[in-house]
Design an enzyme around this catalytic site. Structure first.
Site, PDB file in Angstrom:
ATOM      1  N   ASP A 139     -29.610 -66.614 -12.130  1.00  0.00           N
ATOM      2  CA  ASP A 139     -29.532 -68.024 -11.752  1.00  0.00           C
ATOM      3  C   ASP A 139     -28.413 -68.249 -10.741  1.00  0.00           C
ATOM      4  O   ASP A 139     -27.601 -69.165 -10.890  1.00  0.00           O
ATOM      5  CB  ASP A 139     -29.320 -68.898 -12.994  1.00  0.00           C
ATOM      6  N   GLY A 143     -28.651 -78.987 -20.486  1.00  0.00           N
ATOM      7  CA  GLY A 143     -29.713 -79.157 -21.465  1.00  0.00           C
ATOM      8  C   GLY A 143     -29.421 -78.508 -22.800  1.00  0.00           C
ATOM      9  O   GLY A 143     -29.940 -78.948 -23.832  1.00  0.00           O
TER      10      GLY A 143
END
Length: 271
Positions: free
Chosen positions: A132, A20
């Protein structure tokens, strides 16, 4: 003949990932060595916030030294095309490997879990929280894990917090405190490590699939699926998946426990 595309001193060969906020290229440095170049997407290259996040990523990853964590090699956030350069890790992600070849088991699983814990412990020893850790952010190189993508990592001493209602990271592997927007500590990475190892052992996200609401509900309720994970690894993962972050042992502790397991057969043979 097409012109050779360059970014700084690096010759870009091909795109190997698109996200993204950034594009990842396989590239070659001035010495002919393959590297991974992560470049901000064109529409974000001039955004101050995007450049600050990239600078934070460089600062965080640059502090970590471990054979189980991709090395930061270079970076530039001031040019027209901000980028980072890291060790290129050939191979597949844990997610891709399990999908293609099935879950890990036995000694290879125990070794993989230990080495991943060592990588997480090295991140924490450097004062960094990854935030993450997922099967998509763990590469497999020679059967061993290499942790990648420090895009949302930060220095633990910064004391950053998430905000309620805004999830940052991969929901299926997030610690409950991240889901609730509470303070983020190294314990959140320990939870994500255990969730990732559970996936490696079963081929399933340990809190199921489906709607975001449903996954987050199961995380908050502690409704973990460890069916098929053999003991004593299952019990060890349950410790790391405790609801209370203060009740989870450290990544270094888990690495040490798993290392003891690998020594026990050798001690039995020599005893």
């Amino acid at each position: 003949m097409a012109a050779v595309e360059r970014l700084g001193e690096y010759r870009l060969l091909e795109r190997i990932g698109v996200g993204g906020t950034a594009v990842v290229h396989l590239a070659v440095d001035s010495h002919g060595r393959e590297v991974a170049v992560k470049e901000l997407r064109e529409e974000l290259a001039g955004e101050p916030d995007a450049k600050r996040r990239l600078a934070r990523e460089i600062l965080a990853q640059g502090k970590v030294t471990s054979r189980y964590v991709a090395r930061l090699l270079d970076g530039d956030v001031e040019g027209d095309r901000p980028y980072t350069v890291t060790q290129y890790v050939p191979g597949t992600t844990l997610r891709e490997s399990v999908k293609a070849y099935g879950p890990l088991g036995g000694v290879p699983l125990t070794r993989f879990a230990r080495e991943a814990a060592e990588g997480v412990a090295a991140i924490h020893a450097a004062g960094v929280v990854h935030r993450d850790l997922t099967p998509g952010n763990v590469m497999i190189l020679g059967g061993s894990p290499v942790i990648i993508d420090f895009g949302i990592a930060y220095e633990a001493r910064a004391g950053q917090e998430t905000r309620p209602g805004i999830l940052i990271g991969t929901p299926a592997y997030l610690a409950p405190e991240l889901v609730e927007g509470e303070a983020v500590t190294a314990a959140a990475d320990v939870f994500s490590w255990a969730a990732t190892i559970a996936f490696a052992a079963t081929g399933r996200p340990p809190f199921g699939t489906g709607s975001l609401h449903g996954v987050c509900f199961r995380i908050l309720r502690g409704a973990v699926d460890l069916d098929g994970v053999a003991e004593p690894l299952a019990s060890l993962l349950r410790l790391a998946l405790r609801r209370d972050p203060d009740a989870r042992p450290s990544a270094a502790w888990f690495a040490g426990e798993l290392a003891q397991w690998s020594l026990e057969p050798m001690l039995a043979r020599t005893g």
